[in-house]
Design a protein around this motif. Structure first.
Motif, short mmCIF file in Angstrom:
data_model
loop_
_atom_site.label_atom_id
_atom_site.label_comp_id
_atom_site.label_asym_id
_atom_site.label_seq_id
_atom_site.Cartn_x
_atom_site.Cartn_y
_atom_site.Cartn_z
N PRO A 67 53.18 55.62 41.29
CA PRO A 67 52.39 54.40 41.45
C PRO A 67 52.42 53.86 43.01
O PRO A 67 51.52 53.06 43.23
N VAL A 68 53.54 54.06 43.44
CA VAL A 68 53.56 53.98 45.10
C VAL A 68 52.31 54.26 45.87
O VAL A 68 52.03 53.42 46.72
N TYR A 69 52.06 55.39 45.49
CA TYR A 69 50.71 55.94 46.27
C TYR A 69 49.48 55.01 46.12
O TYR A 69 48.92 54.76 47.05
N ASP A 70 49.13 54.63 44.97
CA ASP A 70 48.29 53.69 44.63
C ASP A 70 48.26 52.39 45.34
O ASP A 70 47.36 52.02 46.03
N LYS A 71 49.55 51.73 45.25
CA LYS A 71 49.83 50.53 46.02
C LYS A 71 49.54 50.61 47.53
O LYS A 71 49.03 49.85 48.18
N LEU A 72 50.05 51.60 48.14
CA LEU A 72 49.83 51.96 49.55
C LEU A 72 48.46 52.00 49.63
O LEU A 72 47.94 51.71 50.84
N ALA A 73 47.84 52.83 49.12
CA ALA A 73 46.16 53.16 49.35
C ALA A 73 45.47 52.08 49.25
O ALA A 73 44.53 51.81 49.89
N GLN A 74 45.67 50.84 48.28
CA GLN A 74 44.97 49.81 48.14
C GLN A 74 45.30 48.72 49.05
O GLN A 74 44.74 47.75 49.03
N ALA A 75 46.34 48.71 49.70
CA ALA A 75 46.91 47.70 50.68
C ALA A 75 46.26 47.71 51.96
O ALA A 75 45.61 48.65 52.41
N ASP A 76 45.87 46.35 52.21
CA ASP A 76 45.54 46.13 53.69
C ASP A 76 46.47 45.92 54.74
O ASP A 76 46.14 46.52 55.94
N GLY A 77 47.50 45.53 54.13
CA GLY A 77 48.78 45.35 55.03
C GLY A 77 49.95 45.78 54.66
O GLY A 77 50.13 45.68 53.19
N ILE A 78 51.01 46.40 55.07
CA ILE A 78 52.34 46.63 54.57
C ILE A 78 53.24 46.33 55.26
O ILE A 78 53.59 46.62 56.72
N ILE A 79 54.55 45.66 55.10
CA ILE A 79 55.52 45.22 55.23
C ILE A 79 56.70 45.93 54.92
O ILE A 79 56.98 46.02 53.54
N VAL A 80 57.45 46.51 55.68
CA VAL A 80 58.52 47.36 55.13
C VAL A 80 59.90 46.58 55.81
O VAL A 80 59.99 46.46 56.96
N SER A 81 60.86 46.42 54.93
CA SER A 81 62.05 46.11 55.30
C SER A 81 63.30 47.08 54.76
O SER A 81 63.13 47.58 53.79
N SER A 82 64.30 47.13 55.78
CA SER A 82 65.35 48.31 55.53
C SER A 82 66.78 47.48 55.85
O SER A 82 66.75 46.97 57.03
N PRO A 83 67.70 47.76 55.16
CA PRO A 83 68.89 47.60 55.83
C PRO A 83 69.35 48.68 56.81
O PRO A 83 68.65 49.66 56.63
N VAL A 84 70.25 48.38 57.69
CA VAL A 84 70.73 49.53 58.73
C VAL A 84 71.70 50.45 58.00
O VAL A 84 72.63 49.86 57.73
N TYR A 85 71.54 51.71 57.76
CA TYR A 85 72.44 52.46 57.21
C TYR A 85 72.99 53.51 58.46
O TYR A 85 71.89 54.43 58.53
N PHE A 86 74.00 53.37 58.93
CA PHE A 86 74.28 54.42 59.86
C PHE A 86 73.35 54.55 60.80
O PHE A 86 72.93 55.48 61.51
N GLY A 87 72.88 53.42 61.40
CA GLY A 87 71.96 53.31 62.73
C GLY A 87 70.33 53.69 62.24
O GLY A 87 69.59 53.33 63.25
N THR A 88 70.02 53.66 61.19
CA THR A 88 68.70 53.73 60.83
C THR A 88 68.32 53.17 59.41
O THR A 88 69.18 52.50 58.68
N MET A 89 67.27 53.66 58.99
CA MET A 89 66.67 53.06 57.49
C MET A 89 67.52 53.88 56.61
O MET A 89 68.10 54.99 56.75
N THR A 90 67.43 53.33 55.20
CA THR A 90 68.13 53.94 54.11
C THR A 90 67.47 55.39 53.76
O THR A 90 66.32 55.54 54.02
N ALA A 91 68.28 56.28 53.16
CA ALA A 91 67.94 57.44 52.82
C ALA A 91 66.70 57.31 51.81
O ALA A 91 65.65 58.09 51.43
N GLN A 92 67.06 56.06 50.74
CA GLN A 92 66.03 55.95 49.85
C GLN A 92 64.51 55.66 50.41
O GLN A 92 63.53 56.02 50.03
N LEU A 93 64.57 54.88 51.57
CA LEU A 93 63.33 54.44 52.09
C LEU A 93 62.71 55.79 52.77
O LEU A 93 61.54 56.08 53.09
#
Length: 186
Positions: A67-93
Motif C-alpha cells: 500500500p505504500v507504493y500507492d500512497k507514494l505514487a498518489q502524493a504531490d509532496g512527501i515529508i520524511v523524518s527519521s531518528p538518527v541511528y549510528f549516523g544516518t536513517m534507520t534500517a527500517q526507513l
C-alpha cells in the motif's frame, strides 16, 4: 493536493511519529490533504534485488510495502523524518527507500514530486544533517524536487523533539516551504 508524511522510526508514538503528525497538521491547516506512513506500525522487508519490478511486475515480497507504493505514487509532496541511528536513517526507513525502486523502474512515478526531510538526534550535532542528506539522496534518485527549511537542509531536531524550540522551528519552516512550492506549482 496531497502530502504524505513518513515516520522512519520503529518506535510507536515516538519523537518522529509525533513530529510527522504535527507537520501534517500544519499542511492540513494550509488546505492540503494528508496521509501518513508510520514505520512503527509496518513490516517492510529489505529489497532482495530480484529484478522483478524492472520487468513491470509487482514486488514479490508480501508485506506492508504494497500500500505504500500507492500512497507514494498518489502524493504531490512527501515529508520524511527519521531518528538518527549510528549516523544516518534507520534500517527500517532504508528498506522502504530501497523497495521504492519499483516506482523508479516503472515510470519514475516520484519524478517532480516535492520532497522534504527531517531528522531527530540525541544531541544538537548528532548526525541529523547526514541523515537528512541520505533522505535527500533518495529523493534526488527519484527525480524529486527537494526543499529545505528556507536557509538550510530541513528539519534538524534533538530529542526530546517536543522540547526543542529551535528544532521545531526548522521543521515548521520545512513543511511550510514544501507547501509553498506545491502551491506555486498549481
Amino acid at each position: 493536493m496531497k502530502i504524505i508524511g513518513i515516520s522512519g522510526s520503529p518506535k510507536t508514538d515516538g519523537n518522529n511519529d509525533t513530529l510527522i503528525g504535527k507537520m501534517l497538521g500544519i499542511a492540513e491547516e494550509r488546505g492540503f490533504e494528508t496521509e501518513t506512513v508510520l514505520i512503527s506500525g509496518s513490516e517492510i522487508g529489505p529489497c532482495t534485488a530480484c529484478g522483478v519490478c524492472g520487468k513491470g511486475e509487482k514486488c514479490p515480497i508480501d508485506d506492508d510495502m504494497q500500500p505504500v507504493y500507492d500512497k507514494l505514487a498518489q502524493a504531490d509532496g512527501i515529508i520524511v523524518s527519521s531518528p538518527v541511528y549510528f549516523g544516518t536513517m534507520t534500517a527500517q526507513l532504508k528498506a522502504l527507500c530501497d523497495r521504492s525502486v519499483l516506482l523508479r523502474r516503472q515510470g519514475f512515478q516520484l519524478n517532480n514530486k516535492v520532497g522534504a526531510a527531517m531528522a531527530i538526534g540525541g544531541s544538537r550535532n548528532g548526525g541529523q544533517e547526514k541523515t537528512v542528506q541520505s533522505i535527500h539522496e533518495w529523493m534526488h534518485i527519484h527525480g524529486m524536487i527537494v526543499v529545505g527549511d528556507g536557509g538550510h537542509f530541513g528539519g534538524i531536531l534533538k530529542k526530546p523533539a517536543a522540547e526543542d524550540e529551535e528544532g521545531i522551528k526548522t521543521a515548521e519552516d520545512t513543511v511550510n516551504k514544501l507547501c509553498d512550492v506545491l502551491q506555486m506549482m498549481k
